[in-house]
Design a protein around this motif. Structure first.
Motif, PDB file in Angstrom:
ATOM      1  N   LYS A 238      59.223  -1.113  -4.834  1.00 32.17           N
ATOM      2  CA  LYS A 238      58.399  -0.486  -3.626  1.00 32.17           C
ATOM      3  C   LYS A 238      58.891   1.317  -3.327  1.00 32.17           C
ATOM      4  CE  LYS A 238      56.979  -4.242  -0.833  1.00 32.17           C
ATOM      5  NZ  LYS A 238      56.972  -4.990   0.633  1.00 32.17           N
ATOM      6  N   THR A 239      60.098   1.132  -3.620  1.00 32.19           N
ATOM      7  CA  THR A 239      60.723   2.553  -3.495  1.00 32.19           C
ATOM      8  C   THR A 239      60.227   3.322  -4.598  1.00 32.19           C
ATOM      9  OG1 THR A 239      62.817   1.734  -2.506  1.00 32.19           O
ATOM     10  CG2 THR A 239      62.886   3.801  -3.316  1.00 32.19           C
ATOM     11  N   LEU A 242      56.548   4.507  -4.315  1.00 30.11           N
ATOM     12  CA  LEU A 242      56.620   5.548  -2.868  1.00 30.11           C
ATOM     13  C   LEU A 242      57.147   6.835  -3.609  1.00 30.11           C
ATOM     14  CD1 LEU A 242      56.012   5.870  -0.097  1.00 30.11           C
ATOM     15  CD2 LEU A 242      58.359   5.554   0.438  1.00 30.11           C
ATOM     16  N   THR A 246      53.925   9.594  -3.785  1.00 26.85           N
ATOM     17  CA  THR A 246      54.169  10.660  -2.863  1.00 26.85           C
ATOM     18  C   THR A 246      54.168  11.977  -3.859  1.00 26.85           C
ATOM     19  OG1 THR A 246      55.525   9.394  -1.300  1.00 26.85           O
ATOM     20  CG2 THR A 246      55.729  11.986  -1.199  1.00 26.85           C
ATOM     21  N   ILE A 290      62.394   9.750   1.593  1.00 28.88           N
ATOM     22  CA  ILE A 290      62.574   9.241   0.210  1.00 28.88           C
ATOM     23  C   ILE A 290      63.900   9.033  -0.226  1.00 28.88           C
ATOM     24  CG2 ILE A 290      61.561   8.749  -2.151  1.00 28.88           C
ATOM     25  CD1 ILE A 290      58.926   9.940  -0.835  1.00 28.88           C
TER      26      ILE A 290
END
Length: 341
Positions: A238-239, A242, A246, A290
């Protein structure tokens, strides 16, 4: 120097929304810099790149953002040619620095997880500092060169509500945009996607190997660790998703809109071109969350800065091995993957 006529409601909406995003960017990036200055354990080689990205985003948010917001509120540019040079130069330089820094960080993560022996040779503290100094200097020279030789000047663009490089010949504009896209955006995007994909795959393979080893050893805690590995794999995936999402959401549309409008390839309304200014500031606001807050070490340091939060017993883990041999680093690989990422 004048912005298109807008209703009072639109002026309030545009200026307020950009102001909120810019304040978020300033606060988030200032926290990353403050956390690194306060906590010596955060001053690792990897976090050096995180801090450099925060410095670039913070400077851009403090210099370029307020001037654009002022133009949106007043409806015209009030800072003359000198202010235009300052905003335009720092916007271009710091935007390019941010893009390339994110690409270098992706390479850093790839080497750290997939090629640890190569990481120890390349990403030393001295070399990382040298890379960063070279990067900032080179970007400043590239942006200043067209102005220095008389090919372009910094001029206010009503669509962006900001100052941009305005070339005296239309052909030069297309050449500059093409080189910017071909040499900066596309290589950076490809580097980030490929590196983080390989990092995610390495984490998955690592978890599978750990589970297989525990099961063969008939460890009574194997099931517990198996579940933990699965949860960690999902969190890491998920990180990374992201990070890539982004980056793509902020920079690819900004480049596409800029290329089409500046190159006179497609008519885009002032509201459409203004989206570029929002996306640039939005990326500066997203980066500290992030790269910083999703890092457990920075997150713990954040709670230490909150007066009403009790953090006496919270210890920031120091999992980055700065001066180790490849053999020693290999013994810490599992700890790094599960704790740092």
């Amino acid at each position: 120097m004048e912005l298109p006529t807008r209703s009072a409601e639109l002026v309030v909406l545009q200026s307020t929304s950009l102001l909120l995003i810019d304040i978020t960017a300033i606060g988030g990036n200032a926290f990353i810099c403050l956390a690194t200055a306060r906590n010596p354990s955060l001053r690792t080689t990897t976090n050096l790149w995180v801090t450099a990205l925060a410095v670039a985003d913070l400077a851009r948010s403090c210099i370029a953002g307020p001037l654009t917001i002022s133009a949106l509120i007043s409806g015209h540019w009030r800072y003359g040619s000198a202010g235009c040079v300052i905003q335009g130069f720092f916007t271009y330089v710091l935007s390019l620095v941010s893009l390339l820094t994110m690409a270098f960080m992706a390479v850093n993560r790839f080497c750290r997880v997939v090629k640890p022996s190569l990481y120890l040779k390349i990403f030393t503290r001295k070399r990382s500092i040298a890379f960063l100094i070279t990067l900032w200097t080179l970007m400043a020279m590239i942006v200043a060169f067209p102005v220095f030789v008389g090919w372009a000047e910094f001029a206010f663009h009503s669509g962006y509500a900001a100052c941009v490089l305005k070339f005296h010949k239309p052909n030069f504009t297309m050449i500059f945009l093409s080189l910017d896209t071909g040499l900066i955006l596309i290589p950076c995007t490809a580097t980030i996607i490929v590196c983080y994909f390989k990092v995610s795959r390495a984490v998955r393979q690592h978890n599978i190997q750990c589970v297989s080893t525990l099961q063969r050893a008939a460890n009574p805690h194997a099931q517990c660790l198996t579940n933990g590995a699965s949860v960690e794999e999902i969190r890491v995936t998920k990180t990374l998703f992201l990070l890539v999402s982004t980056y793509a959401i902020c920079w690819i549309p900004a480049y596409v809109i800029g290329f089409l409008s500046r190159g006179n390839l497609l008519h885009i309304s002032p509201e459409g071109t203004l989206v570029v200014s929002y996306l640039v500031v939005l990326n500066s606001a997203c980066n500290p969350f992030i790269y910083g807050y999703m890092n457990r070490s920075f997150r713990i340091e954040f709670w230490k800065l909150v007066p009403c939060k009790k953090t006496e017993n919270m210890v920031v883990p120091h999992v980055e091995m700065e001066d180790t041999s490849p053999a020693s680093y290999a013994r810490t690989q599992a700890t790094f993957i599960t704790k740092w990422l």
